[in-house]
Motif scaffolding. Structure first.
Motif, PDB file in Angstrom:
ATOM      1  N   GLU A   1     -55.663  24.027 102.835  1.00  0.00           N
ATOM      2  CA  GLU A   1     -55.412  24.591 104.063  1.00  0.00           C
ATOM      3  C   GLU A   1     -54.298  25.338 103.935  1.00  0.00           C
ATOM      4  O   GLU A   1     -54.313  26.366 104.524  1.00  0.00           O
ATOM      5  N   ARG A   2     -53.220  24.862 103.363  1.00  0.00           N
ATOM      6  CA  ARG A   2     -52.076  25.605 103.036  1.00  0.00           C
ATOM      7  C   ARG A   2     -51.315  25.145 102.056  1.00  0.00           C
ATOM      8  O   ARG A   2     -51.137  24.092 101.572  1.00  0.00           O
TER       9      ARG A   2
ATOM     10  N   LYS B   1     -57.702  20.639 103.261  1.00  0.00           N
ATOM     11  CA  LYS B   1     -58.498  20.484 104.478  1.00  0.00           C
ATOM     12  C   LYS B   1     -59.474  19.092 104.520  1.00  0.00           C
ATOM     13  O   LYS B   1     -59.821  18.656 103.540  1.00  0.00           O
TER      14      LYS B   1
ATOM     15  N   THR C   1     -52.725  16.138 111.893  1.00  0.00           N
ATOM     16  CA  THR C   1     -52.709  16.746 110.641  1.00  0.00           C
ATOM     17  C   THR C   1     -52.635  15.917 109.340  1.00  0.00           C
ATOM     18  O   THR C   1     -51.860  14.861 109.454  1.00  0.00           O
TER      19      THR C   1
END
Length: 154
Positions: A22-23, A38, A112
């Motif tokens: 995701e990052r 993710k 998250t």
């Protein structure tokens, strides 16, 4: 001693759909980074269980109606319908309770890095089916008892 030859950095495998980054955040002062993947949402098992119990409550409530109407003239309809009514009320009450817990689980999930649950509509359907099963069973039992009392009084 000689040093080993330079090797290029290992490239991560291409995303396969299950583990997609995701990052990526760089760690200051190093050549490393932190990868956050993710998290694929999954359907809540509690919601599915609520729907199954709710549908079961409706099916058992139809048995309350069928056996109650069939046995009203014979005098045994109220007893058999009462036993099935108890089963339907327990299954319907369980469906309602588990459905409410599933809605809370779905609402609180998805922060998250945590698993995100889906299935809010399934949970609502389970609650609705459970309530319908309880209602049909209780109305069917009342109808059976009224018919049985009216046939025994004649």
């Amino acid at each position: 001693m000689s040093q080993p030859p330079y090797a290029p950095p290992v490239q991560p495998p291409p995303p396969s759909g299950r583990w997609e980054p995701e990052r990526v955040e760089a760690v200051p002062g190093t050549e490393f980074g932190l990868v956050q993947f993710k998290v694929v949402p999954i359907t809540s098992g509690l919601a599915i269980g609520s729907l199954i119990a709710g549908v079961g409550a409706i099916l058992v409530s139809t048995l309350v109606l069928c056996f109650g109407l069939t046995g009203a003239n014979g005098g045994w309809g109220g007893l058999v319908a009462g036993a099935f009514c108890l089963t339907s009320v327990l299954a319907g009450g369980g469906a309602i309770t588990v459905g409410l817990v599933a809605r809370r689980q779905i609402r609180r999930s998805g922060r998250t890095g945590q698993v995100r649950f889906t299935g809010r509509g399934v949970a609502v359907a389970g609650i609705s089916c459970g309530a319908a099963g309880v209602g049909i069973a209780l109305v069917s039992l009342a109808l059976t008892l009224v018919l049985q009392l009216s046939s025994s009084g004649s």
